[in-house]
Design a protein around this motif. Structure first.
Motif, PDB file in Angstrom:
ATOM      1  N   HIS A  16      31.314 -12.381   3.827  1.00 17.05           N
ATOM      2  CA  HIS A  16      31.125 -11.780   5.146  1.00 17.05           C
ATOM      3  C   HIS A  16      29.842 -10.974   5.123  1.00 17.05           C
ATOM      4  CE1 HIS A  16      35.630 -11.681   6.492  1.00 17.05           C
ATOM      5  NE2 HIS A  16      35.038 -12.811   6.824  1.00 17.05           N
ATOM      6  N   LYS A  64      27.494  -8.788   7.617  1.00 10.30           N
ATOM      7  CA  LYS A  64      27.244  -8.231   8.944  1.00 10.30           C
ATOM      8  C   LYS A  64      25.736  -8.138   9.076  1.00 10.30           C
ATOM      9  CE  LYS A  64      31.225  -5.091   8.837  1.00 10.30           C
ATOM     10  NZ  LYS A  64      31.918  -4.483   9.959  1.00 10.30           N
ATOM     11  N   PHE A 105      35.080  -5.591  12.616  1.00  5.64           N
ATOM     12  CA  PHE A 105      36.349  -6.321  12.452  1.00  5.64           C
ATOM     13  C   PHE A 105      37.463  -5.524  13.111  1.00  5.64           C
ATOM     14  CE2 PHE A 105      33.917  -8.549   9.326  1.00  5.64           C
ATOM     15  CZ  PHE A 105      34.448  -9.832   9.333  1.00  5.64           C
ATOM     16  N   HIS A 122      43.655  -5.523  11.588  1.00  9.28           N
ATOM     17  CA  HIS A 122      44.487  -6.697  11.310  1.00  9.28           C
ATOM     18  C   HIS A 122      45.039  -6.618   9.895  1.00  9.28           C
ATOM     19  CE1 HIS A 122      40.588  -7.700   9.504  1.00  9.28           C
ATOM     20  NE2 HIS A 122      41.243  -8.544   8.710  1.00  9.28           N
ATOM     21  N   ASP A 139      45.659  -9.377   6.631  1.00  8.24           N
ATOM     22  CA  ASP A 139      45.136 -10.700   6.271  1.00  8.24           C
ATOM     23  C   ASP A 139      46.242 -11.754   6.239  1.00  8.24           C
ATOM     24  OD1 ASP A 139      42.580  -9.868   6.283  1.00  8.24           O
ATOM     25  OD2 ASP A 139      42.308  -9.793   4.118  1.00  8.24           O
ATOM     26  N   LEU A 196      37.570  -6.918  -2.251  1.00 10.38           N
ATOM     27  CA  LEU A 196      36.243  -6.952  -1.620  1.00 10.38           C
ATOM     28  C   LEU A 196      35.193  -6.619  -2.671  1.00 10.38           C
ATOM     29  CD1 LEU A 196      37.058  -5.081   1.727  1.00 10.38           C
ATOM     30  CD2 LEU A 196      37.037  -7.554   1.295  1.00 10.38           C
ATOM     31  N   GLY A 223      29.204  -0.092   8.385  1.00 15.90           N
ATOM     32  CA  GLY A 223      30.539  -0.670   8.601  1.00 15.90           C
ATOM     33  C   GLY A 223      31.323  -0.862   7.333  1.00 15.90           C
ATOM     34  N   ILE A 240      34.602  -0.708   4.778  1.00 20.89           N
ATOM     35  CA  ILE A 240      35.993  -1.112   5.025  1.00 20.89           C
ATOM     36  C   ILE A 240      36.838   0.144   5.273  1.00 20.89           C
ATOM     37  CG2 ILE A 240      36.655  -1.126   2.566  1.00 20.89           C
ATOM     38  CD1 ILE A 240      37.751  -3.696   5.239  1.00 20.89           C
ATOM     39  N   HIS A 284      43.727  -3.135   8.237  1.00 19.01           N
ATOM     40  CA  HIS A 284      42.347  -2.701   7.981  1.00 19.01           C
ATOM     41  C   HIS A 284      41.411  -3.227   9.063  1.00 19.01           C
ATOM     42  CE1 HIS A 284      42.786  -6.653   6.151  1.00 19.01           C
ATOM     43  NE2 HIS A 284      41.477  -6.810   6.242  1.00 19.01           N
ATOM     44  N   SER A 334      36.796  -2.687  10.408  1.00 14.25           N
ATOM     45  CA  SER A 334      35.517  -2.034  10.092  1.00 14.25           C
ATOM     46  C   SER A 334      34.649  -1.978  11.351  1.00 14.25           C
ATOM     47  CB  SER A 334      34.786  -2.767   8.960  1.00 14.25           C
ATOM     48  OG  SER A 334      34.498  -4.107   9.310  1.00 14.25           O
ATOM     49  N   ARG A 365      24.873  -5.965   5.790  1.00 15.74           N
ATOM     50  CA  ARG A 365      25.929  -5.441   4.914  1.00 15.74           C
ATOM     51  C   ARG A 365      26.710  -6.633   4.370  1.00 15.74           C
ATOM     52  NH1 ARG A 365      31.753  -4.718   6.022  1.00 15.74           N
ATOM     53  NH2 ARG A 365      31.311  -6.859   5.416  1.00 15.74           N
ATOM     54  N   LEU A 369      29.438  -8.444   1.779  1.00 11.32           N
ATOM     55  CA  LEU A 369      30.538  -8.380   0.808  1.00 11.32           C
ATOM     56  C   LEU A 369      31.270  -9.714   0.768  1.00 11.32           C
ATOM     57  CD1 LEU A 369      33.395  -7.912   2.440  1.00 11.32           C
ATOM     58  CD2 LEU A 369      32.738  -5.531   2.358  1.00 11.32           C
ATOM     59  N   ARG A 381      35.066 -11.333   0.084  1.00  7.75           N
ATOM     60  CA  ARG A 381      36.504 -11.110  -0.107  1.00  7.75           C
ATOM     61  C   ARG A 381      37.052 -12.217  -1.007  1.00  7.75           C
ATOM     62  NH1 ARG A 381      38.674 -12.320   4.797  1.00  7.75           N
ATOM     63  NH2 ARG A 381      39.157 -14.359   3.969  1.00  7.75           N
ATOM     64  N   GLU A 391      37.904 -17.621   9.782  1.00  3.88           N
ATOM     65  CA  GLU A 391      38.213 -16.485   8.886  1.00  3.88           C
ATOM     66  C   GLU A 391      37.540 -16.667   7.536  1.00  3.88           C
ATOM     67  OE1 GLU A 391      39.982 -13.603   6.330  1.00  3.88           O
ATOM     68  OE2 GLU A 391      38.999 -13.716   8.235  1.00  3.88           O
TER      69      GLU A 391
HETATM   70  O1  LIG Z   1      33.949  -7.368   6.155  1.00  4.23           O
HETATM   71  C1  LIG Z   1      34.623  -6.461   6.672  1.00  4.23           C
HETATM   72  O2  LIG Z   1      34.147  -5.400   7.033  1.00  4.23           O
HETATM   73  C2  LIG Z   1      36.107  -6.622   6.897  1.00  4.23           C
HETATM   74  C3  LIG Z   1      36.616  -7.824   6.250  1.00  4.23           C
HETATM   75  C4  LIG Z   1      38.027  -8.086   6.566  1.00  4.23           C
HETATM   76  O3  LIG Z   1      38.624  -7.478   7.399  1.00  4.23           O
HETATM   77  C5  LIG Z   1      38.687  -9.111   5.821  1.00  4.23           C
HETATM   78  O4  LIG Z   1      38.046  -9.739   4.984  1.00  4.23           O
HETATM   79  O5  LIG Z   1      39.891  -9.321   6.056  1.00  4.23           O
END
Ligand SMILES: O=C(O)CCC(=O)C(=O)O
Length: 276
Positions: free
Chosen positions: A109, A111, A119, A122, A124, A139, A150, A152, A208, A210, A219, A221, A223, A276
């Motif tokens: 992901h 941003k 985000f 929600h 997962d 993450l 942003g 988490i 969670h 963001s 940004r 990351l 998952r 997703e």
């Molecule tokens: O990348 C993010 O800030 C949130 C990611 C997220 O909500 C997720 O991977 O389920």
């Protein structure tokens, strides 16, 4: 990395920040491969859809807000394959799950700068439902995170309520699973800023979300989903696909026999790739 205090914290809050899991050298290798994957494989689009977008962004921002994403980096990059099968990470997850650990998926992901995709709140779980909650999302941070880009954010202890019904469709059709914006608010969450090379783990049921990335840098990351191999997936992302073992051995359980050696179907066409 995980002692009794960390385990208790994870079980209580539903999330855990583990600093310094990856070295600078490992991160440099992951960064270098990611640059190649971004050019060759990643996609940038509007990201998650649904009515939450209008609640989170004004209409101009909403039009510009995008997400860069790619599933399963470990199938495209040796550095990422090594990272997500890390012995150190596997051992930590083995303690958190109190079981052997199987890799389920990895998802990038990014941003983008300035209006990078927020985000909505929600769990997962609706993206890859499993029989139970023996599943941890991890993450991997490629960049330092903070409010402005942003980071988490979690609702502490929310995993204890079990699965919460998500909004999955509107009059316009299907939308990305998310919780009602008026009852589940980002303002009520705890921010978990992290550094490059840190990981933040959370239970598949922990709520969670963001904020938007308002900085002039992306940004980034990734998952990574890990599960107790006994926890069977029922539908959703990568359902039915066995994963690499990253800690311990796969229990035989009720399996009639070993995995089939039949040919795995080719990758889905671009239009079939999930959001997703
Ligand atoms: O990348 C993010 O800030 C949130 C990611 C997220 O909500 C997720 O991977 O389920």
């Amino acid at each position: 990395m995980i002692g009794p205090a960390e385990l208790e914290k994870y079980n209580e809050l539903g999330y855990l920040h583990i600093p310094g899991v990856f070295t600078d050298a490992e991160m440099d290798a992951m960064d270098a491969d990611l640059a190649v994957l971004l050019t060759a494989w990643a996609q940038t689009d509007m990201g998650w859809n649904g009515p939450w977008r209008k609640a989170y962004m004004d209409s101009e921002t909403e039009k510009q807000s995008k997400l860069t994403h790619l599933h399963d980096l470990h199938l495209y990059s040796a550095a990422w394959c090594r990272a997500v099968t890390s012995r150190k990470l596997g051992a930590a997850l083995g303690i958190l799950l109190n079981a052997s650990v199987e890799l389920h998926h990895t998802t990038l992901h990014i941003k983008p700068p300035s209006t990078g995709h927020p985000f909505p709140m929600h769990q997962d779980y609706p993206f890859y439902p499993h029989t139970d909650e023996r599943y941890i999302d991890v993450l991997v941070h490629l960049d330092d995170t903070c409010h402005e880009n942003g980071e988490i954010r979690f609702l502490p202890g929310s995993h204890k309520a079990g699965y919460l019904p998500h909004i999955t469709e509107t009059e316009a059709g299907e939308c990305s699973p998310h919780l009602p914006t008026h009852t589940y608010r980002l303002e009520d969450t705890i921010a978990v800023p992290a550094k490059r090379g840190d990981v933040v783990c959370f239970n598949i049921l922990t709520v969670h979300g963001s904020y938007i990335n308002s900085t002039d840098q992306p940004r980034r990351l990734v998952r990574c989903g890990y599960r107790d191999p006994d926890n069977v997936q029922t539908s959703g992302q990568s359902c039915g696909r066995p994963g690499l073992m990253v800690h311990g051995t796969r229990p035989r359980g009720n399996a009639p026999g070993p995995f089939s050696t039949e040919i795995i179907p080719p990758p889905a066409a671009v239009s079939d790739v999930e959001q997703e």
